[in-house]
Scaffold this motif. Structure first.
Motif, mmCIF file in Angstrom:
data_model
loop_
_atom_site.group_PDB
_atom_site.id
_atom_site.type_symbol
_atom_site.label_atom_id
_atom_site.label_comp_id
_atom_site.label_asym_id
_atom_site.label_seq_id
_atom_site.Cartn_x
_atom_site.Cartn_y
_atom_site.Cartn_z
ATOM 1 N N ALA A 86 0.913 -1.209 -0.066
ATOM 2 C CA ALA A 86 0.153 0.132 -0.034
ATOM 3 C C ALA A 86 0.880 1.286 -0.042
ATOM 4 C CB ALA A 86 -0.838 -0.222 1.140
ATOM 5 N N ALA A 87 2.112 1.071 0.658
ATOM 6 C CA ALA A 87 3.046 2.392 0.876
ATOM 7 C C ALA A 87 3.513 2.630 -0.554
ATOM 8 C CB ALA A 87 3.905 2.159 1.836
ATOM 9 N N PHE A 88 3.856 1.563 -1.126
ATOM 10 C CA PHE A 88 4.525 1.450 -2.529
ATOM 11 C C PHE A 88 3.534 2.212 -3.520
ATOM 12 C CE2 PHE A 88 6.932 -0.738 -5.985
ATOM 13 C CZ PHE A 88 7.850 0.353 -6.288
ATOM 14 N N ALA A 89 2.364 1.710 -3.520
ATOM 15 C CA ALA A 89 1.370 2.186 -4.312
ATOM 16 C C ALA A 89 0.987 3.557 -4.271
ATOM 17 C CB ALA A 89 0.004 1.352 -4.327
ATOM 18 N N ASP A 90 1.060 3.979 -3.039
ATOM 19 C CA ASP A 90 0.781 5.557 -2.590
ATOM 20 C C ASP A 90 1.659 6.195 -3.109
ATOM 21 O OD1 ASP A 90 -1.756 4.843 -1.540
ATOM 22 O OD2 ASP A 90 -0.927 5.021 0.716
ATOM 23 N N ALA A 91 3.153 5.774 -3.202
ATOM 24 C CA ALA A 91 4.403 6.598 -3.583
ATOM 25 C C ALA A 91 4.338 6.716 -5.007
ATOM 26 C CB ALA A 91 5.662 5.951 -2.969
ATOM 27 N N ILE A 92 3.938 5.469 -5.630
ATOM 28 C CA ILE A 92 4.113 5.406 -6.993
ATOM 29 C C ILE A 92 2.919 6.480 -7.558
ATOM 30 C CG2 ILE A 92 3.436 4.147 -9.174
ATOM 31 C CD1 ILE A 92 4.662 1.768 -7.578
ATOM 32 N N LYS A 93 1.857 6.666 -6.968
ATOM 33 C CA LYS A 93 0.738 7.285 -7.354
ATOM 34 C C LYS A 93 0.777 9.009 -6.954
ATOM 35 C CE LYS A 93 -4.214 8.048 -7.193
ATOM 36 N NZ LYS A 93 -5.746 7.372 -6.282
ATOM 37 N N HIS A 94 1.598 9.172 -6.106
ATOM 38 C CA HIS A 94 1.897 10.421 -5.544
ATOM 39 C C HIS A 94 3.197 11.021 -6.489
ATOM 40 C CE1 HIS A 94 2.743 14.032 -3.173
ATOM 41 N NE2 HIS A 94 4.067 13.549 -3.108
ATOM 42 N N ALA A 95 4.079 10.160 -6.734
ATOM 43 C CA ALA A 95 5.174 10.668 -7.728
ATOM 44 C C ALA A 95 4.745 10.719 -9.122
ATOM 45 C CB ALA A 95 6.143 9.706 -7.733
ATOM 46 N N GLY A 96 4.030 9.997 -9.819
ATOM 47 C CA GLY A 96 3.383 10.214 -11.171
ATOM 48 C C GLY A 96 4.344 10.003 -12.124
ATOM 49 N N ASN A 97 5.411 9.655 -11.909
ATOM 50 C CA ASN A 97 6.707 9.593 -12.921
ATOM 51 C C ASN A 97 7.495 8.336 -12.760
ATOM 52 O OD1 ASN A 97 7.901 10.336 -10.474
ATOM 53 N ND2 ASN A 97 9.409 11.622 -11.485
ATOM 54 N N VAL A 98 6.597 7.127 -12.399
ATOM 55 C CA VAL A 98 7.443 5.982 -12.167
ATOM 56 C C VAL A 98 6.925 5.017 -13.227
ATOM 57 C CG1 VAL A 98 7.689 3.829 -10.754
ATOM 58 C CG2 VAL A 98 7.140 6.234 -9.589
ATOM 59 N N LEU A 99 8.063 4.345 -13.861
ATOM 60 C CA LEU A 99 8.044 3.391 -14.727
ATOM 61 C C LEU A 99 8.232 1.896 -14.238
ATOM 62 C CD1 LEU A 99 7.622 2.228 -17.597
ATOM 63 C CD2 LEU A 99 9.835 2.943 -18.110
ATOM 64 N N LEU A 100 7.521 0.895 -14.193
ATOM 65 C CA LEU A 100 7.559 -0.351 -13.739
ATOM 66 C C LEU A 100 8.084 -1.403 -14.552
ATOM 67 C CD1 LEU A 100 4.376 -0.348 -11.529
ATOM 68 C CD2 LEU A 100 6.961 0.255 -10.801
ATOM 69 N N ALA A 101 8.641 -2.476 -14.244
ATOM 70 C CA ALA A 101 9.275 -3.444 -14.877
ATOM 71 C C ALA A 101 8.363 -4.581 -15.187
ATOM 72 C CB ALA A 101 10.692 -3.834 -14.594
ATOM 73 N N GLY A 102 8.053 -5.081 -16.444
ATOM 74 C CA GLY A 102 7.559 -6.423 -16.253
ATOM 75 C C GLY A 102 8.057 -7.462 -17.628
ATOM 76 N N GLU A 103 7.645 -8.541 -17.843
ATOM 77 C CA GLU A 103 8.527 -9.297 -18.639
ATOM 78 C C GLU A 103 7.510 -10.320 -19.367
ATOM 79 O OE1 GLU A 103 12.132 -12.476 -18.256
ATOM 80 O OE2 GLU A 103 10.737 -11.819 -16.556
ATOM 81 N N LEU A 104 7.869 -10.547 -20.789
ATOM 82 C CA LEU A 104 7.131 -11.549 -21.682
ATOM 83 C C LEU A 104 7.697 -12.969 -21.574
ATOM 84 C CD1 LEU A 104 6.010 -9.419 -24.573
ATOM 85 C CD2 LEU A 104 4.728 -10.002 -22.788
ATOM 86 N N MET A 105 7.108 -13.849 -21.061
ATOM 87 C CA MET A 105 7.697 -15.143 -20.701
ATOM 88 C C MET A 105 7.050 -15.774 -22.156
ATOM 89 S SD MET A 105 8.855 -14.744 -17.909
ATOM 90 C CE MET A 105 9.386 -16.386 -17.616
ATOM 91 N N VAL A 106 8.064 -16.760 -22.703
ATOM 92 C CA VAL A 106 8.144 -17.440 -23.844
ATOM 93 C C VAL A 106 7.579 -18.833 -23.548
ATOM 94 C CG1 VAL A 106 9.228 -18.137 -26.069
ATOM 95 C CG2 VAL A 106 9.887 -16.095 -25.278
ATOM 96 N N GLU A 107 6.409 -19.172 -23.947
ATOM 97 C CA GLU A 107 5.959 -20.567 -23.874
ATOM 98 C C GLU A 107 5.585 -21.324 -25.404
ATOM 99 O OE1 GLU A 107 2.849 -20.756 -21.186
ATOM 100 O OE2 GLU A 107 3.794 -19.761 -19.618
ATOM 101 N N ARG A 108 5.741 -22.498 -25.299
ATOM 102 C CA ARG A 108 5.532 -23.286 -26.477
ATOM 103 C C ARG A 108 4.301 -23.931 -26.277
ATOM 104 N NH1 ARG A 108 9.366 -23.637 -30.466
ATOM 105 N NH2 ARG A 108 11.439 -22.726 -29.913
ATOM 106 N N ASN A 109 3.626 -24.386 -27.380
ATOM 107 C CA ASN A 109 2.216 -25.122 -27.127
ATOM 108 C C ASN A 109 2.749 -26.601 -27.065
ATOM 109 O OD1 ASN A 109 2.908 -25.765 -29.885
ATOM 110 N ND2 ASN A 109 1.354 -24.686 -30.917
ATOM 111 N N ARG A 110 1.628 -27.306 -27.089
ATOM 112 C CA ARG A 110 1.881 -28.847 -26.764
ATOM 113 C C ARG A 110 2.601 -29.475 -27.733
ATOM 114 N NH1 ARG A 110 -3.746 -31.109 -24.404
ATOM 115 N NH2 ARG A 110 -3.816 -29.541 -22.271
ATOM 116 N N ASN A 111 2.644 -29.060 -29.175
ATOM 117 C CA ASN A 111 3.145 -29.952 -30.129
ATOM 118 C C ASN A 111 4.508 -29.038 -30.472
ATOM 119 O OD1 ASN A 111 2.482 -27.514 -31.533
ATOM 120 N ND2 ASN A 111 1.221 -28.601 -32.818
ATOM 121 N N LEU A 112 4.809 -27.889 -29.613
ATOM 122 C CA LEU A 112 6.456 -27.448 -29.780
ATOM 123 C C LEU A 112 6.407 -26.616 -31.186
ATOM 124 C CD1 LEU A 112 8.449 -29.904 -28.014
ATOM 125 C CD2 LEU A 112 7.444 -27.997 -26.993
#
Length: 731
Positions: free
Chosen positions: A122-148
């Motif tokens: 909650a504190a982190f979310a409040d700080a992000i909202k208050h700052a208004g200039n935060v860019l967060l990190a995410g990722e795209l995970m590569v997965e293969r379907n059943r027959n690869l």
């Protein structure tokens, strides 16, 4: 058909174009046959070499870039008395402090996935909202379907509580090349019906305040368009990273520790770490405060900056190999957060690496192959070898030059292979034709001339006996400071005239002290004292010669100033020791010269002057030969690259004629006292004393150097086992 007949019918044109065809095949071999990646790996290794050369001869200047890195490192973990991962209240405090410091953008290369502790979240979310200039990190995970048969991308975004604050997130995937080195940067990933921007590109968009709409994005294998930004690409959405420097001790961008940025009046660190560093940044002390406090209160390093936040702990293994891994004697892999910073710097500065058109390169290959063929066909083999090697070197150094000074990328292996093949095929054709002629002659005269020919056609020439003997001598190296930049501003004729005048004057001063000139290498002079005729005061003569050279150079600078010509300054390195002296070289060409570790150290000492802003440095071995003939001052204990032995170095100040100016005598005495306090670890006292030296002479290089080191040790004290040795990081 006999092979001699085939080669006999080939013309030079076909040889040239066959070699060029093979070069084209090599340049595209990984596209034609993906399993054959040797050419690509070789090109990458040559590119790494060019990066390292550029860092030495024409390093980029990223200091003006608005990029700062805050690292969560092992030392911060000790200061925080916490174990990773930290409560997100820590990151809330960090965001609040950076926002208060005026950071333009806060970019996290740390992923905050599933919820952790509710209060911290909650504190982190409040700080992000208050700052208004935060860019967060995410990722795209590569997965293969059943027959690869098909790859799928699955989002791994930040905690939804943080996304709800309105803070965007971007992809942090950093792919490695086939040689396990990061050369490219993935600008985005086109998946799931939309484009996921990379952390660096998204940071650029937020920093500029320009929202890139989907209809403003265009990309192809050669170019990506993001609104008004055009980025040369290598494959779809892959950009070459133009690294601004290596990882390690000398970062391209300012680094600050997480504990520093958290350390304000309301946040307590472990004993020995809690200095309220951030408090001094947020609320600088008024003028006239304690000098130590003022020294710690630097200008706000975060105001209007893009602040990257990442984890650099070795245990986290978020490090990658870069082109600079072999640049430092102790290779340091680059943290992932800094790779994002280098990619952003490339985008911000528009310093893109540009691949020259293949057909332009092909035309240059052709121009180089034709003279190689002509020489190999009409001149001796050795002349052909020289021209071939020269052409290959021209390709390599030419490609290095356009990279170092223009950010242009060219292929090297393919053209060098083509040039080599032209020479080899032409010489092979000549050999086969000559063999054919010899066979014809043997057939014609075999009945009249004995088949076995005995005897020598030429007497063997007498060879000079090469080698030398071990002697204790003194070697002197001198070089012009900043000669490259001076040469770039002058015409070749004017440069040669100036350099000849300089070399003539310096040579006369060396010869006046019975030194001998070993060699000239551009603006560098190498001389030795005590050979071939030995005299016991060779070290004294070398130092006296160095002082004479500086006095003469001062006279020349006055003359050159009146003539509106550049003023030259030189650096001198002197070392005494056991060396091998005598005729060295081949049996045909040789030089009377000296060799050995003592010679190499003398060369290193000349360049060490740059660190201390001095003009003449000698070693302790030289000092031991001088007696009281000169006024010197102890500078430092150093360890040169490739050696474990510690070398004491001294500055040669003047001849000891008993009439040292009072101001200089006071300066040297104060410096000696300051230097002693520095060695004793009393850095606050040494700072005060070095400032006194600088008050006497603001341009005193050693005082400036040790003043800065003392300040650094005040902020970050050395370990208990500090050996007081400065290790050189370059030759």
């Amino acid at each position: 058909m006999k092979i001699t007949t085939i080669f006999g019918r080939w013309s030079g044109v076909w040889i040239v174009f066959l070699a060029l065809f093979i070069g084209i095949l090599l340049s595209n071999i990984s596209t034609i046959l993906p399993a054959l990646t040797l050419n690509d790996i070789g090109e990458r290794k040559l590119l790494d070499t060019k990066f390292r050369w550029r860092q030495r001869y024409n390093p980029p200047k990223p200091q003006s870039a608005p990029i700062v890195i805050v690292e969560a490192d092992d030392e911060s973990e000790l200061a925080l008395r916490l174990r990773w991962p930290y409560s997100r209240s820590i990151w809330a405090h960090l965001v609040n402090n950076l926002h208060a410091a005026g950071a333009k953008l806060i970019v996290f290369d740390i992923q905050f996935g599933t919820p952790a502790d509710s209060a911290g979240d909650a504190a982190f979310a409040d700080a992000i909202k208050h700052a208004g200039n935060v860019l967060l990190a995410g990722e795209l995970m590569v997965e293969r379907n059943r027959n690869l048969a098909e790859e799928m991308y699955v989002e791994s975004p930040p905690d939804p509580n943080f996304v709800k604050t309105g803070a965007p997130w971007a992809n942090v995937n950093v792919p490695e090349d086939i040689d396990k080195v990061v050369h490219h940067y993935l600008l985005g990933i086109d998946a799931n019906g939309k484009l996921y921007l990379s952390l660096g590109l998204k940071a650029l968009e937020m920093y500029r305040g320009d929202s890139i709409r989907a209809d403003q994005i265009r990309y192809s294998p050669e170019l990506a368009q993001f609104g008004n930004l055009s980025v040369p690409t290598y494959g779809q959405l892959r950009m070459w990273i133009n690294y601004a420097g290596p990882a390690g001790k000398q970062h391209a961008f300012p680094y600050y520790k997480l504990a520093q940025v958290l350390d304000d009046a309301s946040f307590d660190l472990a004993e020995g770490y809690d200095t309220d560093w951030m408090e001094l940044t947020l609320s600088p002390p008024p003028p006239g405060s304690d000098s130590l406090l003022m020294a710690l209160a630097k200008d706000n390093p975060f105001k209007d900056k893009i602040v990257f936040v990442g984890n650099t702990m070795p245990a986290m293994q978020d490090v990658r190999s870069t082109p600079f891994d072999l640049y430092d004697p102790s290779p340091a892999k680059m943290p992932g957060v800094e790779i994002h910073a280098h990619a952003l710097w490339t985008l911000l500065s528009n310093s893109f690496l540009i691949r020259i058109s293949f057909w332009i390169q092909f035309f240059i290959w052709l121009l180089l192959c034709i003279p190689v063929w002509w020489v190999a066909h009409h001149r001796s083999v050795w002349v052909g070898v020289i021209i071939t090697v020269a052409s290959i070197l021209l390709v390599f150094f030419g490609s290095a030059f356009v990279f170092i000074y223009g950010n242009y990328m060219t292929q090297s292996i393919a053209p060098m292979s083509s040039i080599s093949l032209v020479f080899i095929l032409t010489v092979l054709r000549r050999v086969l034709r000559e063999q054919k002629e010899k066979a014809k002659i043997r057939g014609m005269f075999g009945r009249y001339v004995p088949k076995k020919v005995v005897g020598e056609l030429l007497d063997k020439p007498e060879m000079l006996r090469l080698g030398g003997e071990r002697r204790r001598l003194t070697v002197l190296f001198t070089d012009v400071a900043g000669f490259t930049s001076i040469s770039e501003r002058m015409s070749p004729e004017a440069l040669v005239s100036l350099l000849n005048e300089y070399l003539t004057a310096m040579t006369r001063e060396i010869l006046a002290e019975e030194g001998i000139i070993d060699k000239y290498e551009g603006d560098l002079i190498m001389a030795e004292f005590g050979a071939p005729i030995h005299y016991p005061d060779h070290a004294i003569r070398a130092c006296r010669s160095a002082l004479r050279m500086q006095r003469k150079l001062a006279e020349l600078r006055t003359k050159w100033a009146n003539e509106s010509r550049p003023k030259l300054y030189s650096r001198v390195g002197i070392n005494t020791g056991d060396m091998i002296v005598g005729n060295m070289g081949s049996e045909d060409v040789f030089d009377y010269t000296v060799m050995g570790d003592a010679v190499n150290l003398g060369s290193r000492l000349e360049s060490v002057n740059k660190i201390y802003e001095t003009t003449i440095i000698c070693s302790a071995d030289t000092l031991s030969e001088l007696g009281d003939a000169f006024v010197t001052r102890f500078l430092d204990r150093i360890r040169v690259i490739g050696k474990t032995q510690v070398v004491e170095i001294y500055e040669v100040v003047a001849e000891n004629n008993g009439s040292l100016p009072p101001k200089l005598a006071t300066l040297l005495a104060t410096f000696r006292e300051a230097r002693q306090k520095y060695d004793e670890g009393e850095f606050e006292t040494s700072c005060t004393l070095f400032k006194r030296v600088l008050a006497l002479d603001p341009n005193d290089g050693p005082a400036k150097t040790f003043y800065e080191r003392s300040l650094g040790y005040l902020r970050d004290p050395p370990p208990d086992n500090w050996d007081k040795v400065y290790t050189l990081t370059e030759k």
